[in-house]
Design an enzyme around this catalytic site. Sequence first.
Site, PDB file in Angstrom:
ATOM      1  N   ASP A 192      31.258  45.159  35.767  1.00  0.00           N
ATOM      2  CA  ASP A 192      32.299  46.181  35.751  1.00  0.00           C
ATOM      3  C   ASP A 192      33.315  45.778  34.688  1.00  0.00           C
ATOM      4  OD1 ASP A 192      34.167  48.165  36.672  1.00  0.00           O
ATOM      5  OD2 ASP A 192      33.329  47.949  38.684  1.00  0.00           O
ATOM      6  N   GLU A 197      33.084  55.545  33.991  1.00  0.00           N
ATOM      7  CA  GLU A 197      33.706  56.135  35.169  1.00  0.00           C
ATOM      8  C   GLU A 197      34.498  57.324  34.657  1.00  0.00           C
ATOM      9  OE1 GLU A 197      36.543  55.118  38.962  1.00  0.00           O
ATOM     10  OE2 GLU A 197      37.105  54.408  36.992  1.00  0.00           O
ATOM     11  N   ASN A 218      29.677  30.898  52.206  1.00  0.00           N
ATOM     12  CA  ASN A 218      30.325  29.616  52.523  1.00  0.00           C
ATOM     13  C   ASN A 218      31.384  29.730  53.615  1.00  0.00           C
ATOM     14  OD1 ASN A 218      32.148  31.024  51.044  1.00  0.00           O
ATOM     15  ND2 ASN A 218      32.773  29.313  49.750  1.00  0.00           N
ATOM     16  N   HIS A 252      33.293  52.463  46.217  1.00  0.00           N
ATOM     17  CA  HIS A 252      34.322  51.662  46.887  1.00  0.00           C
ATOM     18  C   HIS A 252      35.697  52.341  46.913  1.00  0.00           C
ATOM     19  CE1 HIS A 252      34.727  51.121  42.652  1.00  0.00           C
ATOM     20  NE2 HIS A 252      35.904  50.550  42.809  1.00  0.00           N
ATOM     21  N   ASP A 253      35.802  53.512  46.323  1.00  0.00           N
ATOM     22  CA  ASP A 253      37.090  54.212  46.276  1.00  0.00           C
ATOM     23  C   ASP A 253      37.171  55.401  47.233  1.00  0.00           C
ATOM     24  OD1 ASP A 253      38.056  52.554  44.253  1.00  0.00           O
ATOM     25  OD2 ASP A 253      37.333  53.877  42.658  1.00  0.00           O
ATOM     26  N   ASP A 307      35.281  50.943  33.855  1.00  0.00           N
ATOM     27  CA  ASP A 307      36.361  51.429  34.706  1.00  0.00           C
ATOM     28  C   ASP A 307      37.328  52.299  33.908  1.00  0.00           C
ATOM     29  OD1 ASP A 307      37.652  50.969  37.411  1.00  0.00           O
ATOM     30  OD2 ASP A 307      39.298  50.347  36.117  1.00  0.00           O
ATOM     31  N   ASP A 344      30.583  36.553  48.320  1.00  0.00           N
ATOM     32  CA  ASP A 344      30.558  35.754  47.091  1.00  0.00           C
ATOM     33  C   ASP A 344      29.209  35.871  46.396  1.00  0.00           C
ATOM     34  OD1 ASP A 344      28.884  33.918  48.612  1.00  0.00           O
ATOM     35  OD2 ASP A 344      30.753  33.331  49.608  1.00  0.00           O
ATOM     36  N   ASP A 371      28.882  36.651  52.749  1.00  0.00           N
ATOM     37  CA  ASP A 371      29.663  35.418  52.582  1.00  0.00           C
ATOM     38  C   ASP A 371      28.775  34.206  52.797  1.00  0.00           C
ATOM     39  OD1 ASP A 371      31.540  33.426  52.575  1.00  0.00           O
ATOM     40  OD2 ASP A 371      32.364  33.931  54.559  1.00  0.00           O
ATOM     41  N   ASP A 381      34.065  31.554  54.399  1.00  0.00           N
ATOM     42  CA  ASP A 381      35.516  31.659  54.260  1.00  0.00           C
ATOM     43  C   ASP A 381      35.979  33.094  54.497  1.00  0.00           C
ATOM     44  OD1 ASP A 381      34.585  32.877  51.992  1.00  0.00           O
ATOM     45  OD2 ASP A 381      35.795  31.704  50.589  1.00  0.00           O
TER      46      ASP A 381
END
Length: 556
Positions: A98, A255, A23, A328-329, A200, A29, A21, A25
């Site tokens: 992606d 995928e 910035n 990530h799954d 995907d 990013d 990150d 928040d």
Amino acid sequence: MKLSWFKKGTIYQIYPRSFNDSNSDGIGDLRGIIEKLDYLQKLNVDILWLSPIFSSPNDDNGYDISNYCAIMPEFGTMQDFDELLHKTHERGMRLVLDLVANHCSDEHEWFKEAKKSKDNAYRDYFHWSAPAKDGGPPNNWKSFFGGSAWEYDKDSGEYYLHLFTKKQPDLNWKNQKVREEIYQAMRFWLDKGVDGFRMDVIPLISKREGYPDAPNEGFRKIIEDVYANGPHLHEYLREMNREVIRHYDAFSLAEGVGINPTNAGLYVDHDRRELDMLYHFDILECTIVNGKFEEVSPFDLVTMKKIFKKWRDAVHEKGWLANAMGNHDFSRMVSRFGNDKEYWAASAKMLFIMQATQNGTLNIYQGDEIGMTNIVLNEISEVKDVQSLNFYNENLATQRFSKDLALEMINKEGRDNARTPMQWSDELNAGFSEHDPWLKINPNYENINVATQNNDPNSILNFYRNVLAIRKKMEVFVYGDFEEVAFDHPELYIYKKTLGSDKIIVLLNFSSNPQKFITNFQLPTNAVIINNYEDIVITEDKIHLKPYQGCVVRLE
Ligand code: TEU
Ligand code: CA
């Protein structure tokens, strides 16, 4: 065999929301990625794949796209993207995006228009169907994320199809205009210089004619036979290649949901000119009996060897595989296949030796290079992933499992495990952000983080760097012919690889017990190329491996 940059190259998957990150928040990013390009270059990876960075209401963290040619404001601006692309290329690395083309977001203009009326010009961009006789959904299809795959639209009295959440309506690829829109979006990014796409759930884009009911079978079987591999699929993939991909020095990575060793060639045989490579789910799902949050079987090494072999045999010479042990799954690689407690470092390194010496393009998921582990979420309010939340809520209604058990299953298999913020240091919020992050940080960041490992020559991080540097120099890792040595052994995985005059043997102990292995060949002790322990003990005809020891030895 066709040699290409993407075969030898190592892909590093970034989940931008959780990477870095810039910035403050609490959300990773694009500028955060730019800050870490030196880190990635030093890791010796070649291709960065970013999970979706496009405009999205984030029902499924970017896999629900509301504008294919705009950057999600939380992630930055188009200038930030252009800079990221430029700086990635400057460092000799490639950048792939992606492509989520099976569905978009219900907040995409196309869907907002389509909902307006049955004769709207965009109506046919989606799959609509009249209710069944009883007013219920048109068929029995289930969403990947629970419940019916159809959502009722009261205004028009019809249902629309969504194989994922109801905020992810499936696009109708039969409509030539839809295909052209997607191709336009692809050209937009390729013209900027992007190096390819991970695609995907691409096997799902062609639907069965008339939406027939799915047979009463396990979900994986239904995916293969009913949702994926539809009648026009390969026609669309050839068209996409002809219209877009072959005009660029770009690759396409499928995928492989619903792809099996028998039909894999249809996707990736070079001669067919469809896609360049695929990654299948069999390794990642080798402990999942039927579907997520159902029965789980214990990890079994022989099963894993068989899966590797079956796919090697199936996709040989003509096609190409990508090889991923995490993404990530799924929950974390070291927690699933290794031992994230007593032998955390040894097993993380051993697993990477295996991955780096299997066939196919090596695919690293962010954080695995420092051995990030699963997280324990104590309350359902800490769970962020829509798949886990849908499961939990559905279970509240059916009461199939107790609440505690449901949370335990989420902790074991849920996707948040892989999505906790990257652990950069032992400082505030693991150095990921100065703000509370969008998803809880794994409390083990004080011990497991980049800064600590960077300075430790024996760390997992430095081990990855070293293995990747060796792999770049030794093509036998990538292209070598494979020969199993102790195929039926339940705790040792031993194989040889040969390319021309280069020959290596890989010795892996998948257990927390020391192992002895009797060989019928001489093992040179002075030719150890990779080892996750200081030494390897070889006595006459025996090799002694310590718990989770892994080595690569040069044979000739
Ligand atoms: O995943 C598709 C997919 O099949 C996975 O959902 C997989 O079945 C599941 O995680 C295993 O239990 C892709 C993306 O990788 C995923 O993040 C998206 O949610 C999904 O497509 C929809 O776009
Ligand atoms: Ca941010």
